[in-house]
Design a protein around this motif. Structure first.
Motif, short mmCIF file in Angstrom:
data_model
loop_
_atom_site.label_atom_id
_atom_site.label_comp_id
_atom_site.label_asym_id
_atom_site.label_seq_id
_atom_site.Cartn_x
_atom_site.Cartn_y
_atom_site.Cartn_z
N VAL A 64 1.11 -1.14 -0.12
CA VAL A 64 0.03 -0.15 0.15
C VAL A 64 0.86 1.02 0.09
O VAL A 64 0.25 2.26 -1.12
N ARG A 65 1.87 1.57 0.41
CA ARG A 65 2.99 2.54 0.57
C ARG A 65 3.25 2.77 -0.60
O ARG A 65 3.79 3.83 -0.90
N LEU A 66 3.47 1.62 -1.20
CA LEU A 66 3.78 1.71 -2.97
C LEU A 66 3.11 2.20 -3.80
O LEU A 66 3.32 2.60 -5.06
N GLY A 67 1.83 2.22 -3.71
CA GLY A 67 0.04 2.16 -4.34
C GLY A 67 -0.26 1.37 -4.36
O GLY A 67 -0.26 -0.01 -4.61
N LEU A 68 -1.88 1.70 -3.93
CA LEU A 68 -2.96 0.73 -3.59
C LEU A 68 -3.08 -0.16 -4.90
O LEU A 68 -3.36 0.44 -6.17
N SER A 69 -3.66 -1.20 -4.76
CA SER A 69 -3.61 -2.23 -6.33
C SER A 69 -4.61 -2.53 -6.09
O SER A 69 -4.96 -3.09 -4.44
N PRO A 70 -6.37 -3.37 -6.86
CA PRO A 70 -6.51 -3.75 -7.00
C PRO A 70 -6.13 -5.64 -6.27
O PRO A 70 -7.48 -5.59 -5.75
#
Length: 291
Positions: free
Chosen positions: A231-237
């Motif tokens: 999540v820290r790197l970007g929220l993924s589906p």
């Protein structure tokens, strides 16, 4: 009319409370079927992120580690917590009983950062003394047992305090020893509390990220740690799909636990009613005594 208004306002407040709690969860589950790579932009219905999730070997390995640690942590916490609850509720006052109770329940009010840091220092000291690796799955297991033990002890202690002691005393009067009384009388009665404590400990262990971050090693990354770093790197589906599967698993486990506790409670009430009826029939069959 005022009663209807009060009842309507009560239902409105209740609905708003449930919406506040569960609407974000439902939205998260809905977006797990989103076709778009953007986790918050709906572009169509699709199961592809579940396929991506099951092809992510690192995520699956982290999930398997978390499930194993949570299962064994909850099991050990139930065993140790039951013994601690018995010591606090069944044993007579012994030297240090107050300190023992305070130490058992201390993790309830202690910040997880302090628990994780103190356990890290303990494991490092033990590793230096024993010339072994202080971090890993075993370290996470010990830390989670220490953390969840307090919750299980409180749940089981409250059930033991409500237990009718006359049932145990009657069994001992009939010749049963304490061990037999515990397994045949006490354990079936407190079984719902044990199931509740196990589920609570399992959930707390599966959800923990702070304590595990202190004591985990390079090859013992748990699922919450993996999700947090993702999540820290970007929220993924894929995270939405994973969360949906976890929610379904927890809901199924909670339903099974509720069903088992309900069945056990109904059986216990039925046995008590049969015992009362048999006792009443025996009293009615006794000949009347004349003064």
């Amino acid at each position: 009319m005022s009663a209807l208004r009060r009842r309507g306002s009560t239902w409105v407040i209740l609905g708003l409370g449930f919406a506040f709690l569960y609407l974000p969860v439902l939205l998260l589950m809905a977006y797990s079927f989103n076709e778009s790579r953007l986790a918050t932009v709906w572009s169509g219905f699709s199961f592809k992120w579940y396929g991506e999730l099951f092809r992510d070997r690192q995520m699956l390995d982290a999930a398997w580690i978390s499930i194993k640690v949570a299962f064994w942590s909850a099991t050990a916490a139930v065993v140790l917590g039951t013994l601690a609850a018995l010591a606090m509720t069944r044993m007579r006052r012994f030297p240090g009983k107050t300190l023992f109770g305070a130490l058992i329940t201390a993790p309830l009010v202690m910040p997880e950062v302090i628990i994780g840091l103190s356990l890290l220092l303990l494991f490092v000291s033990m590793g230096q003394a024993l010339d072994m690796t202080p971090k890993g799955i075993v370290a996470i297991w010990i830390a989670h047992v220490t953390f969840t033990l307090a919750f299980v002890t409180v749940v089981v202690s409250s059930r033991l305090q409500e237990l009718d002691r006359s049932l145990e005393e009657a069994a001992m009067d009939l010749g049963a020893n304490r061990v037999k009384v515990f397994f045949l009388i006490t354990l079936p009665i407190i079984a719902p509390a044990l199931v509740s404590g196990w589920l609570l400990a399992f959930t707390l262990s599966l959800d923990d990220v702070v304590i595990a971050s202190f004591v985990a090693g390079p090859s013992s990354t748990t699922l919450p740690m993996k999700v947090f770093s993702s999540v820290r790197l970007g929220l993924s589906p894929k995270i939405n799909a994973l969360a949906t599967l976890m929610i379904l698993a927890v809901a199924i486990a909670a339903l099974i636990g509720w069903w088992l506790m309900t069945r056990e409670e109904k059986r216990r009430q039925r046995d008590m009613q049969m015992a009362l009826q048999e006792g009443g029939q025996e009293e009615a069959g006794k000949p009347a005594t004349t003064p």
